[in-house]
Design an enzyme around this catalytic site. Structure first.
Site, short mmCIF file in Angstrom:
data_model
loop_
_atom_site.label_atom_id
_atom_site.label_comp_id
_atom_site.label_asym_id
_atom_site.label_seq_id
_atom_site.Cartn_x
_atom_site.Cartn_y
_atom_site.Cartn_z
N HIS A 126 -0.37 -1.18 -4.69
CA HIS A 126 -1.63 -0.42 -4.70
C HIS A 126 -1.26 1.04 -4.45
O HIS A 126 -0.94 1.43 -3.34
CB HIS A 126 -2.55 -0.98 -3.60
CG HIS A 126 -3.83 -0.22 -3.43
ND1 HIS A 126 -4.66 -0.40 -2.34
CD2 HIS A 126 -4.44 0.69 -4.22
CE1 HIS A 126 -5.71 0.37 -2.45
NE2 HIS A 126 -5.61 1.06 -3.58
N GLY B 132 -7.58 -1.69 9.48
CA GLY B 132 -8.39 -1.90 10.68
C GLY B 132 -9.78 -1.30 10.67
O GLY B 132 -10.42 -1.20 11.72
N MET C 238 -12.33 -0.96 -3.46
CA MET C 238 -12.09 -0.58 -2.06
C MET C 238 -13.37 -0.80 -1.27
O MET C 238 -14.43 -0.26 -1.62
CB MET C 238 -11.68 0.89 -1.96
CG MET C 238 -10.26 1.22 -2.39
SD MET C 238 -8.92 0.31 -1.58
CE MET C 238 -9.28 0.52 0.16
N GLY D 13 -11.20 -4.25 5.47
CA GLY D 13 -12.16 -4.91 6.36
C GLY D 13 -12.40 -6.37 6.03
O GLY D 13 -13.46 -6.92 6.37
N GLY E 107 -5.13 -6.90 5.77
CA GLY E 107 -4.03 -6.29 6.51
C GLY E 107 -4.04 -6.64 7.98
O GLY E 107 -3.32 -7.53 8.43
N GLY F 246 -6.75 4.56 3.29
CA GLY F 246 -5.87 5.39 4.12
C GLY F 246 -5.37 4.67 5.36
O GLY F 246 -4.25 4.91 5.80
N PHE F 247 -6.20 3.77 5.88
CA PHE F 247 -5.84 3.13 7.14
C PHE F 247 -6.31 1.68 7.15
O PHE F 247 -7.36 1.36 6.57
CB PHE F 247 -6.48 3.88 8.32
CG PHE F 247 -6.09 5.33 8.36
CD1 PHE F 247 -4.88 5.71 8.91
CD2 PHE F 247 -6.91 6.29 7.78
CE1 PHE F 247 -4.49 7.06 8.91
CE2 PHE F 247 -6.53 7.63 7.78
CZ PHE F 247 -5.32 8.01 8.34
N ASP G 270 0.83 -1.21 0.00
CA ASP G 270 0.00 0.00 0.00
C ASP G 270 0.87 1.25 0.00
O ASP G 270 1.52 1.58 1.00
CB ASP G 270 -0.90 0.00 1.24
CG ASP G 270 -2.08 -0.94 1.09
OD1 ASP G 270 -2.76 -0.88 0.05
OD2 ASP G 270 -2.31 -1.75 2.01
N MET H 78 1.03 5.22 -0.11
CA MET H 78 0.19 6.38 0.20
C MET H 78 1.03 7.65 0.20
O MET H 78 2.16 7.64 0.71
CB MET H 78 -0.44 6.20 1.59
CG MET H 78 -1.26 4.93 1.72
SD MET H 78 -2.06 4.87 3.34
CE MET H 78 -2.88 3.26 3.21
C1 DX5 Z 1 -6.36 0.66 3.03
C2 DX5 Z 1 -5.41 -0.23 2.28
C3 DX5 Z 1 -5.61 -1.65 2.61
C4 DX5 Z 1 -5.39 -1.98 4.06
C5 DX5 Z 1 -6.40 -3.00 4.46
O1 DX5 Z 1 -6.27 1.96 2.60
O2 DX5 Z 1 -5.55 -0.09 0.88
O3 DX5 Z 1 -4.84 -2.51 1.78
O4 DX5 Z 1 -4.12 -2.46 4.35
O5 DX5 Z 1 -6.32 -3.18 5.82
P1 DX5 Z 1 -7.42 -3.99 6.63
O6 DX5 Z 1 -7.42 -5.40 6.10
O7 DX5 Z 1 -6.92 -3.89 8.04
O8 DX5 Z 1 -8.73 -3.32 6.43
ZN ZN Z 2 -4.55 -1.71 -0.48
#
Ligand code: DX5
Ligand code: ZN
Length: 222
Positions: A71, A150, A142, A182, A202, A147-148, A40, A42
């Protein structure tokens, strides 16, 4: 590897790894039997968080022959995609919302010998991808606002997965459908049932005590 759709592909995201030990994260992904490594990226602009650039991918490439699924959550991804290709990413996915020239960039990525992926955030209608589908190897839906790690899945996003699976069949296309955000043991079955081929995970992966069991469970169709 991108053509095998018999089994669900599990792609742990190093976003939830210990950033002081990416090598250890790669090893735990390999040991778990997971398929891809999801990276990921960012930029603090497209999303309100910062992670890493192509140097990390280049250094990890030396440690692993795993499939690297980059990504890019960055503005103007056309400026960065070639560097990720040179660094050794196998698939490069960018956001429709981040560039005017998505059609051109998909072709650029394929021209660099990489799998070309496109992603949409939850507020973007999936129909906006229609004209691009023949030019993409991977559509990443998505299932949270990026962005995050969890966050909880937004279940309505799975309607987009159903739309993409249907469009693929009707139009005779071959892209993979990925879900990201998620995804865990409880949410994976609905994502697979909707038509997801790739599950990005993640926090659930890195929190799992028994990662191999977690990966097996994620792939189970219930
Ligand atoms: C979110 C990322 C995801 C993230 C998923 O912006 O693109 O790849 O790591 O994390 P979880 O599985 O914790 O939602
Ligand atoms: Zn991702």
């Amino acid at each position: 590897m991108l053509d095998s759709m018999e089994k669900t592909i599990v792609a742990p995201s190093v976003l939830s790894a210990d950033f002081a030990d990416f090598g250890g994260a790669l090893a735990s992904i390999a040991d778990s039997g997971a398929d891809w490594v999801h990276l990921d990226v960012m930029d603090g602009q497209f999303v309100p968080n910062l992670t890493f650039g192509p140097k990390l991918v280049e250094d990890l490439r030396r440690l692993s022959s795993a499939f690297f699924d980059a990504h890019l959550m960055v503005e103007t991804p056309e400026l960065l995609a070639p560097a990720f290709a040179a660094a050794g990413a196998d698939a490069i996915t960018f956001h429709l919302e981040a560039t005017v020239h998505a059609h051109r960039l998909l072709q650029t990525i394929r021209g660099l010998g990489k799998k070309a992926g496109i992603s949409i955030v939850p507020s973007t209608p999936v129909a906006m991808l229609g004209d691009l589908l023949p030019y993409t190897d991977l559509v990443l839906v998505m299932t949270v606002n990026p962005g995050f790690g969890g966050q909880d899945i937004i279940p309505e996003c799975l309607d987009k997965v159903r739309f993409l699976a249907d469009a693929r069949q009707k139009r005779g296309l071959a892209y993979l459908i990925a879900v990201d955000g998620g995804i865990h043991e409880q949410s994976a079955p609905a994502a697979i049932a909707a038509g997801a081929d790739v599950l990005v995970t993640g926090s659930a992966f890195f929190n799992a005590q028994d990662k191999a069991a977690f990966v097996r469970q994620l792939r189970e169709k219930k």
